[in-house]
Design an enzyme around this catalytic site. Structure first.
Site, PDB file in Angstrom:
ATOM      1  CD  GLU A  32      -6.428  -3.341   8.135  1.00 33.98           C
ATOM      2  OE1 GLU A  32      -6.109  -4.492   7.824  1.00 33.98           O
ATOM      3  OE2 GLU A  32      -5.595  -2.441   8.358  1.00 33.98           O
ATOM      4  CG  ASN A  88      -0.332  -0.090   2.507  1.00 35.60           C
ATOM      5  OD1 ASN A  88       0.786  -0.583   2.643  1.00 35.60           O
ATOM      6  ND2 ASN A  88      -1.012   0.391   3.522  1.00 35.60           N
ATOM      7  CE  LYS A 131       6.984 -11.856  -0.733  1.00 38.44           C
ATOM      8  NZ  LYS A 131       5.813 -11.397  -1.529  1.00 38.44           N
ATOM      9  CD  GLU A 168       6.055  -0.995  11.174  1.00 40.64           C
ATOM     10  OE1 GLU A 168       6.808  -0.375  11.931  1.00 40.64           O
ATOM     11  OE2 GLU A 168       5.700  -0.565  10.072  1.00 40.64           O
ATOM     12  CG  LEU A 169       0.765  -7.117  12.492  1.00 35.68           C
ATOM     13  CD1 LEU A 169       0.331  -8.144  13.518  1.00 35.68           C
ATOM     14  CD2 LEU A 169       1.284  -7.801  11.234  1.00 35.68           C
ATOM     15  N   GLY A 171       2.224  -6.036   7.114  1.00 33.15           N
ATOM     16  CA  GLY A 171       1.142  -6.678   6.383  1.00 33.15           C
ATOM     17  C   GLY A 171      -0.019  -6.977   7.315  1.00 33.15           C
ATOM     18  CD  GLU A 213       1.055 -12.235  -5.200  1.00 37.35           C
ATOM     19  OE1 GLU A 213       1.218 -12.957  -4.211  1.00 37.35           O
ATOM     20  OE2 GLU A 213       0.513 -12.616  -6.231  1.00 37.35           O
ATOM     21  CB  CYS A 229      -1.337   0.560   8.360  1.00 35.64           C
ATOM     22  SG  CYS A 229      -0.090   1.838   8.374  1.00 35.64           S
TER      23      CYS A 229
HETATM   24  P1  NDP Z   1      -0.381  -9.454   3.474  1.00 35.89           P
HETATM   25  O1  NDP Z   1      -0.318  -9.899   4.886  1.00 35.89           O
HETATM   26  O2  NDP Z   1      -1.327 -10.132   2.560  1.00 35.89           O
HETATM   27  O3  NDP Z   1       1.051  -9.568   2.781  1.00 35.89           O
HETATM   28  C1  NDP Z   1       2.210  -8.937   3.303  1.00 35.89           C
HETATM   29  C2  NDP Z   1       3.452  -9.604   2.744  1.00 35.89           C
HETATM   30  O4  NDP Z   1       3.564 -10.940   3.255  1.00 35.89           O
HETATM   31  C3  NDP Z   1       3.446  -9.736   1.239  1.00 35.89           C
HETATM   32  O5  NDP Z   1       4.743  -9.505   0.753  1.00 35.89           O
HETATM   33  C4  NDP Z   1       3.001 -11.169   1.044  1.00 35.89           C
HETATM   34  O6  NDP Z   1       3.359 -11.682  -0.191  1.00 35.89           O
HETATM   35  C5  NDP Z   1       3.759 -11.850   2.167  1.00 35.89           C
HETATM   36  N1  NDP Z   1       3.257 -13.156   2.575  1.00 35.89           N
HETATM   37  C6  NDP Z   1       2.005 -13.669   2.410  1.00 35.89           C
HETATM   38  N2  NDP Z   1       1.930 -14.891   2.980  1.00 35.89           N
HETATM   39  C7  NDP Z   1       3.149 -15.162   3.515  1.00 35.89           C
HETATM   40  C8  NDP Z   1       3.705 -16.253   4.260  1.00 35.89           C
HETATM   41  N3  NDP Z   1       2.960 -17.322   4.578  1.00 35.89           N
HETATM   42  N4  NDP Z   1       4.987 -16.184   4.659  1.00 35.89           N
HETATM   43  C9  NDP Z   1       5.730 -15.111   4.376  1.00 35.89           C
HETATM   44  N5  NDP Z   1       5.276 -14.033   3.687  1.00 35.89           N
HETATM   45  C10 NDP Z   1       3.996 -14.058   3.258  1.00 35.89           C
HETATM   46  O7  NDP Z   1      -0.678  -7.875   3.530  1.00 35.89           O
HETATM   47  P2  NDP Z   1      -0.913  -6.849   2.350  1.00 35.89           P
HETATM   48  O8  NDP Z   1       0.284  -6.815   1.465  1.00 35.89           O
HETATM   49  O9  NDP Z   1      -2.252  -7.090   1.719  1.00 35.89           O
HETATM   50  O10 NDP Z   1      -0.945  -5.459   3.137  1.00 35.89           O
HETATM   51  C11 NDP Z   1      -2.103  -4.945   3.741  1.00 35.89           C
HETATM   52  C12 NDP Z   1      -2.001  -5.052   5.239  1.00 35.89           C
HETATM   53  O11 NDP Z   1      -0.807  -4.428   5.694  1.00 35.89           O
HETATM   54  C13 NDP Z   1      -3.133  -4.309   5.964  1.00 35.89           C
HETATM   55  O12 NDP Z   1      -3.625  -5.127   6.994  1.00 35.89           O
HETATM   56  C14 NDP Z   1      -2.441  -3.078   6.526  1.00 35.89           C
HETATM   57  O13 NDP Z   1      -3.068  -2.560   7.665  1.00 35.89           O
HETATM   58  C15 NDP Z   1      -1.079  -3.592   6.825  1.00 35.89           C
HETATM   59  N6  NDP Z   1      -0.116  -2.513   6.915  1.00 35.89           N
HETATM   60  C16 NDP Z   1       0.375  -2.151   8.143  1.00 35.89           C
HETATM   61  C17 NDP Z   1       1.246  -1.088   8.277  1.00 35.89           C
HETATM   62  C18 NDP Z   1       1.767  -0.676   9.598  1.00 35.89           C
HETATM   63  O14 NDP Z   1       2.701   0.118   9.639  1.00 35.89           O
HETATM   64  N7  NDP Z   1       1.247  -1.146  10.723  1.00 35.89           N
HETATM   65  C19 NDP Z   1       1.678  -0.317   7.102  1.00 35.89           C
HETATM   66  C20 NDP Z   1       1.137  -0.786   5.855  1.00 35.89           C
HETATM   67  C21 NDP Z   1       0.262  -1.855   5.782  1.00 35.89           C
HETATM   68  P3  NDP Z   1       2.364 -11.514  -1.439  1.00 35.89           P
HETATM   69  O15 NDP Z   1       1.640 -10.208  -1.330  1.00 35.89           O
HETATM   70  O16 NDP Z   1       3.294 -11.526  -2.576  1.00 35.89           O
HETATM   71  O17 NDP Z   1       1.423 -12.670  -1.356  1.00 35.89           O
END
Ligand code: NDP
Length: 457
Positions: A360, A133, A156, A229-230, A207, A159, A263
């Site tokens: 969320e 994002n 990483k 950071e979730l 994520g 995607e 986020c």
């Molecule tokens: P995801 O949790 O779907 O993915 C995050 C990353 O983890 C991606 O690179 C993804 O790969 C990878 N991933 C997925 N599954 C695995 C696994 N089993 N093992 C290791 N890595 C894995 O999140 P989003 O990318 O959709 O981001 C949105 C989320 O991030 C929202 O909940 C948002 O609130 C949070 N966020 C939090 C922030 C903070 O500072 N607290 C800042 C920005 C976002 P791939 O996408 O390639 O599948």
């Protein structure tokens, strides 16, 4: 060989196709990073800083092209892409000015021939798995201080932001960071999983809560540093003495900026009953005035939903809220195809029995709930498993500080929202995460302390 195809969320068109990493290539790159890290750590800090300064200059020079790359793969309107890149410059400057102080060895005692010192050594090889994002922010919040502190980084990107991840790595390499010290891995979650199997010294993840939990489980018995950071469900309370129009305009931006895919987007609003009607009227008018459409046009504010499956989540939240008595004031439906569009959505008559107010949304959708007292507002703000940010709108600073002191969140705002500063720690309470980035502690987090006891004779 497997590949990753990247599609523009605004129109569904193929942007490009890339070869992906696999378990074997991830292992090879992790081994190479391990071998290269010691020399990077031994490189003078001034040289490491000069690489990051050159990287900064490249971001400035290539800004238009970099913004377009991000816009085409994430759907972020191009003016917001430029805002992110410009915002990155301030973060880089902060890291560059603070890193010497954070890494300097501290003498904490020296008497009678005995000296005690704390040295701040790098963690080693760190994994950065991040979201799409704000790919420059969430990528560089980890990559830059980690490199400055002498770590190698296995990165990483999501995607959905891989071209941007590759651009970050390319510019760092051009700036002098060795190829094996800064490694960008291409692929989806399975490449992230493969990365977690390697010999690494820390995992820095941005994520969702669900993936964060999987990552914590994957490394749980390894005793390595873990930062998460979730997500959030960030609340704001507008008090009875606030200016309802000003608060509505500010919070409409906080809820809808980046099409609500931040986020720290404002995700729940509580408004005192005395000013509720005026607030809601201006809020809806402001949202209805937001320009949606061509993401490459300089005045577009609302873009598509980056991940197509999220549209179903938004639809389900709207349906659940309506079934439980909410009233839809604008939006609430998919936009035109091709592309992943969802119209900016405002719901009132909402309450905490609804998913909309609990989970969320991560999209352009907001619930506004009427409250009758400060105590009720604080109780509702804290009725959540998350704790990223929270805010209060009132001209009365003492009132804001008294209330915000009772709210469980890593960041609190008075008369502002959806704001991040490199000078302040970014951390979540509860299910919003573990650890922090930014601030001086966000540099130190990429080091470990080594204690020296030195007797001179
Ligand atoms: P995801 O949790 O779907 O993915 C995050 C990353 O983890 C991606 O690179 C993804 O790969 C990878 N991933 C997925 N599954 C695995 C696994 N089993 N093992 C290791 N890595 C894995 O999140 P989003 O990318 O959709 O981001 C949105 C989320 O991030 C929202 O909940 C948002 O609130 C949070 N966020 C939090 C922030 C903070 O500072 N607290 C800042 C920005 C976002 P791939 O996408 O390639 O599948």
């Amino acid at each position: 060989m497997s590949t990753l195809s990247i599609f523009n969320p605004a129109n569904g068109q193929l942007v490009n196709t890339l070869p992906t990493d696999d378990a074997a290539s991830v292992a090879d790159k992790a081994t190479a990073a391990r071998a290269a890290q010691a020399a990077w750590a031994a490189t003078p800090l001034a040289t490491r800083k000069s690489c990051i300064e050159k990287f900064r200059a490249s971001v400035v020079q290539d800004m238009d092209a970099l913004a377009l790359t991000m816009t085409r793969e994430t759907g972020k309107p191009v003016q917001l892409s430029r805002n992110e890149l410009n915002g990155l410059l301030g973060r880089i400057d902060f890291f560059l000015t603070q890193v010497d102080g954070c890494l300097a060895t501290e003498t904490v005692m020296s008497e009678g021939g005995m000296t005690e010192q704390i040295e701040h050594i790098p963690l080693g090889v760190v994994a950065n798995i991040s979201a799409w994002n704000y790919p420059w922010f969430v990528g560089c919040n980890v990559i830059l201080p980690a490199l400055l502190a002498g770590n190698a980084v296995l990165y990483k990107p999501s995607e959905y932001a891989t071209n941007t991840g590759l651009a970050i790595a390319r510019l760092l390499h051009q700036a002098g960071v060795p190829q094996d010290v800064m490694v960008c891995l291409v692929g989806g979650g399975e490449v992230g999983q493969a990365l977690l199997q390697q010999r690494i010294d820390g995992v820095f993840f941005t994520g969702s809560v669900a993936t964060g939990a999987r990552i914590a489980q994957a490394v749980g018995n390894r005793f390595i540093k873990l930062q998460l950071e979730l997500g959030g469900k960030d609340p704001t309370y507008v008090c009875d003495d606030a200016n309802p129009e000003n608060a509505a305009e500010s919070l409409a931006d906080g809820a809808m900026y980046n099409t609500g895919q931040s986020c720290c987007s404002v995700e729940r609003i509580y408004v005192h009953e005395k000013i509720y009607d005026a607030f809601v009227a201006r809020f809806v008018a402001t949202v209805n005035g937001m320009k949606s459409g061509d993401t490459e046009s300089a005045d577009t504010y609302i873009g598509p939903i980056t991940r197509a499956p999220q549209i179903a989540v938004l639809e389900a939240q709207v349906a659940d809220a309506l079934a439980k008595g909410a009233k839809l004031l604008t939006g609430g439906k998919r936009g035109p195809t091709p592309g992943n569009w969802f119209s900016p959505t405002v719901l009132v008559n909402v309450n905490h029995s609804m998913e909309l107010m609990r989970e969320e949304s991560f999209g352009p959708i907001i619930g506004i709930q009427k409250v009758s007292s400060d105590a009720q507002a604080v109780q509702l703000m804290n009725d959540t498993r998350y704790g990223l940010t929270a805010g209060i709108y009132t001209p009365d600073q003492a009132r804001a500080q008294r209330l915000l002191a009772q709210v469980n969140a890593g960041t609190v705002y008075w008369n502002c929202c959806d704001r991040v500063s490199p000078r302040l720690p970014w951390s979540g309470h509860g299910d919003s995460g573990l650890g922090l980035t930014m601030s001086r502690e966000g540099i130190s987090t990429f080091t470990r302390p080594k204690a020296w006891h030195l007797r001179s004779a």
